[in-house]
Design an enzyme around this catalytic site. Structure first.
Site, PDB file in Angstrom:
ATOM      1  N   HIS A  34       0.841  -1.205   0.000  1.00  0.00           N
ATOM      2  CA  HIS A  34       0.000   0.000   0.000  1.00  0.00           C
ATOM      3  C   HIS A  34       0.876   1.255   0.000  1.00  0.00           C
ATOM      4  CE1 HIS A  34      -2.677  -2.943   2.243  1.00  0.00           C
ATOM      5  NE2 HIS A  34      -3.474  -2.573   1.266  1.00  0.00           N
ATOM      6  N   ASP A 147      -3.190  -7.192  -7.877  1.00  0.00           N
ATOM      7  CA  ASP A 147      -4.579  -7.586  -8.133  1.00  0.00           C
ATOM      8  C   ASP A 147      -4.878  -7.273  -9.595  1.00  0.00           C
ATOM      9  OD1 ASP A 147      -5.545  -8.344  -5.345  1.00  0.00           O
ATOM     10  OD2 ASP A 147      -4.579  -6.422  -5.013  1.00  0.00           O
TER      11      ASP A 147
HETATM   12  P1  AMP Z   1      -6.378  -3.923  -0.491  1.00  0.00           P
HETATM   13  O1  AMP Z   1      -6.233  -3.137   0.762  1.00  0.00           O
HETATM   14  O2  AMP Z   1      -5.966  -5.338  -0.376  1.00  0.00           O
HETATM   15  O3  AMP Z   1      -7.740  -3.738  -1.115  1.00  0.00           O
HETATM   16  O4  AMP Z   1      -5.351  -3.280  -1.519  1.00  0.00           O
HETATM   17  C1  AMP Z   1      -5.376  -1.904  -1.817  1.00  0.00           C
HETATM   18  C2  AMP Z   1      -4.483  -1.640  -2.992  1.00  0.00           C
HETATM   19  O5  AMP Z   1      -3.150  -2.035  -2.673  1.00  0.00           O
HETATM   20  C3  AMP Z   1      -4.899  -2.427  -4.251  1.00  0.00           C
HETATM   21  O6  AMP Z   1      -4.766  -1.586  -5.380  1.00  0.00           O
HETATM   22  C4  AMP Z   1      -3.890  -3.547  -4.273  1.00  0.00           C
HETATM   23  O7  AMP Z   1      -3.644  -4.050  -5.575  1.00  0.00           O
HETATM   24  C5  AMP Z   1      -2.662  -2.849  -3.715  1.00  0.00           C
HETATM   25  N1  AMP Z   1      -1.697  -3.836  -3.195  1.00  0.00           N
HETATM   26  C6  AMP Z   1      -1.952  -4.854  -2.331  1.00  0.00           C
HETATM   27  N2  AMP Z   1      -0.843  -5.584  -2.114  1.00  0.00           N
HETATM   28  C7  AMP Z   1       0.142  -5.031  -2.875  1.00  0.00           C
HETATM   29  C8  AMP Z   1       1.516  -5.325  -3.096  1.00  0.00           C
HETATM   30  N3  AMP Z   1       2.120  -6.340  -2.501  1.00  0.00           N
HETATM   31  N4  AMP Z   1       2.214  -4.535  -3.953  1.00  0.00           N
HETATM   32  C9  AMP Z   1       1.604  -3.479  -4.571  1.00  0.00           C
HETATM   33  N5  AMP Z   1       0.305  -3.145  -4.400  1.00  0.00           N
HETATM   34  C10 AMP Z   1      -0.413  -3.907  -3.570  1.00  0.00           C
END
Ligand code: AMP
Length: 273
Positions: A34, A147
């Site tokens: 994030h 994702d």
């Molecule tokens: P989430 O909180 O899981 O909904 O993720 C929020 C954002 O962070 C989404 O755009 C995800 O694709 C991105 N994200 C989650 N994990 C990673 C990671 N390891 N590297 C880069 N972006 C990430």
């Protein structure tokens, strides 16, 4: 740093500021993945909004909505240190009413991979992202390549609904041993964490095979599935950027994706070749 829960308060504030707005939507439990989105946005925009909202409509019945990690205080600190201007932290009732209009994921791209195993998941993702875009009205919105299907569908939504936002894709952040960062990694036991490394290893192997000029995707998938054993694999897919199945690798236009169950935790990962 402002912390705002009320939709109208946020809209009024952002309109008054008249700045180039960067937006990072998250479900909280923030980690370095994030943070990479937040840092990229910080560099490119004048006013940076991060939302933290565990969106109930993208969880299916029986999924981990109730036990999804929540760490609001730590998240606020991370945002403050990263120079975020506004954390949008709504309650469910700020975002959803009782009788809701919602978006449907498209038939072809929406019902493969995650969409096949989690029918309705992307309807919830698109609906909430559309709502958040309408609230924040960002110039740029930042999403992780991790994702990949979500990123693809959101880009499609922006195009098809003529939304005025630029989608920025950010590279996946990994632990030094290759494990892609995910809020769900905290569920892994020590043993399971070791097992989870098979996912990134299988992807690195795909990349290595392509470097050695093996372009037959069936051959690559076979080797990957051997590396992933004995994990319960949801899917191994090799697609182009339009999410069409490839028989042969197209360099510069290929995504290799894996979903596997490690213990009771579903993990996703992919690489872009
Ligand atoms: P989430 O909180 O899981 O909904 O993720 C929020 C954002 O962070 C989404 O755009 C995800 O694709 C991105 N994200 C989650 N994990 C990673 C990671 N390891 N590297 C880069 N972006 C990430």
């Amino acid at each position: 740093m402002k912390i705002i829960s009320n939709v109208n308060e946020l809209k009024t504030y952002l309109k008054k500021e008249k700045k180039i707005i960067g937006f990072v939507p998250t479900m909280g439990a923030l980690h370095d993945g994030h943070l990479s989105l937040i840092k990229t946005a910080r560099k490119e925009c004048e006013l940076l909004v991060v939302s933290i909202f565990v969106n109930p409509t993208q969880f299916l019945a029986g999924e981990d909505l109730d036990k999804y990690p929540s760490r609001d205080d730590a998240d606020k600190k991370i945002c403050k240190l990263a120079g975020v201007d506004v954390v949008f932290l709504p309650q469910r009732s700020d975002i959803y009413g009782d009788d809701e209009v919602s978006l449907n994921a498209p038939n072809v791209r929406g019902f493969v991979l995650e969409g096949a195993t989690r029918p309705g998941h992307f309807d919830g993702v698109l609906t909430v992202v559309n709502k958040l875009f309408n609230i924040v009205n960002p110039d740029n919105a930042y999403f992780g390549k991790k994702d990949a299907q979500q990123l693809n569908l959101i880009s499609l939504m922006v195009k098809q609904l003529f939304l005025d936002v630029n989608i920025v894709a950010v590279d996946t952040v990994r632990e030094s041993d290759g494990l892609a960062l995910s809020s769900r990694n905290i569920y892994l036991s020590k043993e399971e964490r070791k097992e989870a490394l098979k996912i990134s290893r299988s992807l690195y192997m795909a990349s290595k095979m392509v470097q050695k000029k093996v372009y037959d995707t069936h051959e690559i998938k076979k080797v990957m599935s051997e590396i992933l054993e004995p994990l319960e694999v949801g899917y191994i897919e090799i697609l182009n950027r339009e999410f069409e199945v490839l028989d042969n690798i197209e360099i510069g236009n290929t995504i290799v994706l894996v979903e596997a169950l490690v213990g009771t935790t579903r993990l996703l990962d992919n690489i872009w070749l």
